[in-house]
Every structure is written in structure tokens, then in C-alpha cells.
Design a protein around this motif. Structure first.
Motif, PDB file in Angstrom:
ATOM      1  N   GLU A 103      35.644  31.546 -41.099  1.00  0.00           N
ATOM      2  CA  GLU A 103      36.567  30.333 -40.517  1.00  0.00           C
ATOM      3  C   GLU A 103      37.397  31.040 -39.811  1.00  0.00           C
ATOM      4  O   GLU A 103      38.195  30.599 -38.882  1.00  0.00           O
ATOM      5  CB  GLU A 103      37.048  29.594 -41.587  1.00  0.00           C
ATOM      6  CG  GLU A 103      36.015  28.669 -42.304  1.00  0.00           C
ATOM      7  CD  GLU A 103      36.635  27.827 -43.728  1.00  0.00           C
ATOM      8  OE1 GLU A 103      35.590  27.018 -44.123  1.00  0.00           O
ATOM      9  OE2 GLU A 103      37.239  28.530 -44.181  1.00  0.00           O
TER      10      GLU A 103
ATOM     11  N   THR B 139      29.389  29.009 -41.329  1.00  0.00           N
ATOM     12  CA  THR B 139      30.098  29.126 -42.825  1.00  0.00           C
ATOM     13  C   THR B 139      29.165  29.057 -43.964  1.00  0.00           C
ATOM     14  O   THR B 139      29.352  29.727 -44.969  1.00  0.00           O
ATOM     15  CB  THR B 139      30.991  27.880 -42.934  1.00  0.00           C
ATOM     16  OG1 THR B 139      30.293  26.842 -42.974  1.00  0.00           O
ATOM     17  CG2 THR B 139      32.103  27.697 -41.894  1.00  0.00           C
TER      18      THR B 139
ATOM     19  N   ARG C 257      33.101  31.920 -46.505  1.00  0.00           N
ATOM     20  CA  ARG C 257      33.148  30.792 -45.729  1.00  0.00           C
ATOM     21  C   ARG C 257      34.660  30.944 -45.175  1.00  0.00           C
ATOM     22  O   ARG C 257      35.079  31.000 -43.862  1.00  0.00           O
ATOM     23  CB  ARG C 257      33.383  29.639 -46.387  1.00  0.00           C
ATOM     24  CG  ARG C 257      32.054  29.122 -46.667  1.00  0.00           C
ATOM     25  CD  ARG C 257      32.174  27.547 -47.763  1.00  0.00           C
ATOM     26  NE  ARG C 257      30.837  27.494 -47.904  1.00  0.00           N
ATOM     27  CZ  ARG C 257      30.151  26.514 -47.083  1.00  0.00           C
ATOM     28  NH1 ARG C 257      30.762  26.004 -45.934  1.00  0.00           N
ATOM     29  NH2 ARG C 257      28.712  25.975 -47.507  1.00  0.00           N
TER      30      ARG C 257
ATOM     31  N   ASP D 125      28.652  32.170 -46.612  1.00  0.00           N
ATOM     32  CA  ASP D 125      28.609  31.832 -48.006  1.00  0.00           C
ATOM     33  C   ASP D 125      27.577  32.439 -48.927  1.00  0.00           C
ATOM     34  O   ASP D 125      27.725  33.085 -49.806  1.00  0.00           O
ATOM     35  CB  ASP D 125      28.772  30.287 -48.126  1.00  0.00           C
ATOM     36  CG  ASP D 125      28.829  29.841 -49.688  1.00  0.00           C
ATOM     37  OD1 ASP D 125      28.155  30.375 -50.415  1.00  0.00           O
ATOM     38  OD2 ASP D 125      29.733  28.795 -50.099  1.00  0.00           O
TER      39      ASP D 125
ATOM     40  N   ASN E 105      41.289  28.323 -48.412  1.00  0.00           N
ATOM     41  CA  ASN E 105      41.338  29.308 -47.199  1.00  0.00           C
ATOM     42  C   ASN E 105      42.862  29.227 -47.100  1.00  0.00           C
ATOM     43  O   ASN E 105      43.469  28.262 -46.533  1.00  0.00           O
ATOM     44  CB  ASN E 105      40.693  28.503 -45.943  1.00  0.00           C
ATOM     45  CG  ASN E 105      40.832  29.458 -44.842  1.00  0.00           C
ATOM     46  OD1 ASN E 105      42.072  30.051 -44.616  1.00  0.00           O
ATOM     47  ND2 ASN E 105      39.797  29.504 -43.982  1.00  0.00           N
TER      48      ASN E 105
END
Length: 296
Positions: free
Chosen positions: A90, A36, A86, A40, A133
Motif C-alpha cells: 500500500e 494487497t 498489505r 498478505d 497502516n
């Protein structure tokens, strides 16, 4: 490799997809927290600037917040790119994301309402935006026994869309691609008492013009229209990223009052705006929400 067809996006889309697949494959070989952080950093400093996403985010921030210092707008744009990176990895990392979302606190006034709807076999339409998210709430609620499908607009790159759509299909309930056939499936899911998610922060040619962050943004009324037609609750929810970059707060808000479609979507917009005001770097500012040069 086959022939590239113009209606499939051509060679540029194919090459972009291959690069994305390679990055995702490499990242998934790493521990969850490391991958992650990698995405990023990559979106902030490499892919975001190269793809023009950072420039677009800065343009949108200047359009919405002309009086904010430029340094602050740059900080928000970079945070938005990092959050998007991220979110991307994810959503390809179901086990890790489910662990984070499943452990997240669920806040807001909406949980009792959706529990009652489930008991009564009443449909629920969750509305959300490209914030935090956006799949974390589905994971969190699925872990508590809620089955939540969705209706999504396919991406412009059909090669990337083909495998990204599978990340949505693996979360919870059935996922339907926008279009005649997909919408029909979505409607049947609601009629059977199902729960599903719709994004509403998308520029819609057929939508009503609703101010978003102070500027006009054509907004689809579909979520509210279906909620009224099929007696569904319309519930905003959000997966709010926490300062550690990994964990979440899941906000399940009180259902939006049943009035008329425009008023209901105005209220949904206000709910998203409130989240952006608190966490401006978690909304996808490179998203084409406004098109000020087009006639409304």
C-alpha cells in the motif's frame, strides 16, 4: 553492481533488496486489491517464515500472552504478517492508498484540536506505532488540507531504505531522517508551526523504561520533550484496517495532556495498547520492541 561495503550491509542486504524490488514491481502490475492480497499471502506463508519474522512474532506473543492458547497466538502472528504485507505494498501504491484513506471516516476527539492548531499556526506532533497502516492517517489528513511531515529511523538495510524512504516523502509534508541534520530540520519544521509524525514503539537505549503490554520497554521521550519545548499539541493517531483488508478507520485521538515527558509517553503507550487490545493482529509483533536479555 559495484563494491559491497560492510557499512552498507554487504551482499546479503543488496540481494534482499533486489528480491524485494522484484516482488514490489511484480505486485504493482496487478490491480490494487489483488496486489494487497498477494503481499498478505506472501508475508504470511513465504517471506515471514523464511525471514524468521513469524518465529519472532510467536516468541513475542508468548512473552506477552503466556496464558493465551498457542493456536490463538499463531493466528495473531499470521494476521500481523498479513497486515505488514498489505501495508508494505500500500505504501508503494499511493493512488490506491490515498483513495482508501481519503474515503475513510475520521473518528476520535482530536480533529477539532488540530484544526484549531492549524488556524493558530501551532505545531502538532502526531504519535503513532507500527499498527494497521501507519501512513493511512497522513493520507487521510493530507486529503483534508493538513500538511504532515515526519521523522523516521532509517532501516538496517540501506539499499531498501533508500527507496522506501521515498514512499514517505511522497505522502504529505517533509520527512526527515533521524540524526543530527534530520532532527534539526524536523525542529525547524515544528518551530514554523508545522505538523509531523513520530513513531514511539521503538526500542530506545536512551529512553525511559515504560511498560508496554505488561513488559518493560525502553521508550524515547523525544516526542513529549519536543511537544513541551515548542508548545506543540501531541496527538495520537492510527490507521485501523477494516475487515475487508482494504479500507480504514482513521482515529485521531484527543491531545495528550501537557505534564512531564515520562507521564506523556506513558499515556501515549496506553493509547496504543488500547488499539492492540481491540485489534491484536494489526500490530507488528515481529518488531523488536522488547529485548528481555539486555540490561535496562
Amino acid at each position: 553492481m559495484g563494491q559491497f561495503r560492510q557499512d552498507e550491509g554487504g551482499a546479503a542486504h543488496w540481494l534482499t533488496d533486489r528480491a524485494a524490488r522484484s516482488l514490489i514491481w511484480t505486485a504493482k502490475r496487478l490491480p490494487y486489491a489483488t496486489r494487497t492480497t498477494l503481499l498478505d499471502t506472501t508475508l504470511r506463508h513465504v517471506l515471514g517464515p523464511m525471514a524468521g519474522f513469524r518465529r519472532r512474532a510467536l516468541d513475542h506473543l508468548a512473552y506477552i500472552y503466556p496464558d493465551r492458547p498457542e493456536a490463538e497466538r499463531r493466528e495473531i502472528a499470521d494476521a500481523a504478517l498479513g497486515n505488514a504485507g498489505r501495508t508494505l505494498i500500500e505504501n508503494y501504491s499511493h493512488k490506491g492508498l490515498r483513495a482508501q484513506a481519503g474515503a475513510a471516516p475520521i473518528t476520535g476527539d482530536g480533529l477539532p484540536a488540530i484544526e484549531q492548531a492549524r488556524a493558530e499556526n501551532r505545531p502538532v506532533i502526531f504519535v503513532t506505532g507500527h499498527f494497521g497502516n501507519y501512513e493511512a492517517p497522513r493520507h487521510a489528513l493530507d486529503a483534508k488540507g493538513f500538511t504532515i511531515g515526519g521523522l523516521y529511523r532509517p532501516m538496517a538495510n540501506p539499499f531498501f531504505n533508500a527507496h522506501y524512504a521515498r514512499t514517505m516523502e511522497r505522502v504529505s509534508g517533509p520527512v526527515f531522517e533521524q540524526g543530527r541534520r534530520g532532527t534539526a530540520g524536523f525542529v525547524k519544521h515544528l518551530r514554523d508551526g508545522g505538523m509531523a509524525t513520530l513513531f514511539f514503539d521503538i526500542w530506545s537505549r536512551e529512553g525511559a523504561v515504560i511498560n508496554f503490554l505488561g513488559q518493560p520497554a525502553p521508550t524515547s521521550l523525544s516526542a513529549a520533550e519536543m511537544a513541551l519545548k515548542y508548545d506543540a499539541l501531541m496527538v495520537p493517531y492510527f490507521g485501523i484496517r477494516q475487515p475487508d483488508g482494504l479500507s480504514f478507520e482513521i482515529a485521531v485521538e484527543a491531545p495528550i495532556a501537557r505534564t512531564d515527558p515520562v507521564a506523556m509517553m506513558e499515556e501515549a503507550t496506553r493509547r496504543l495498547e488500547a488499539r492492540i487490545a481491540t485489534h491484536p493482529g494489526q500490530w507488528f509483533w515481529f518488531h523488536r520492541r522488547w529485548k528481555p536479555h539486555r540490561k535496562l
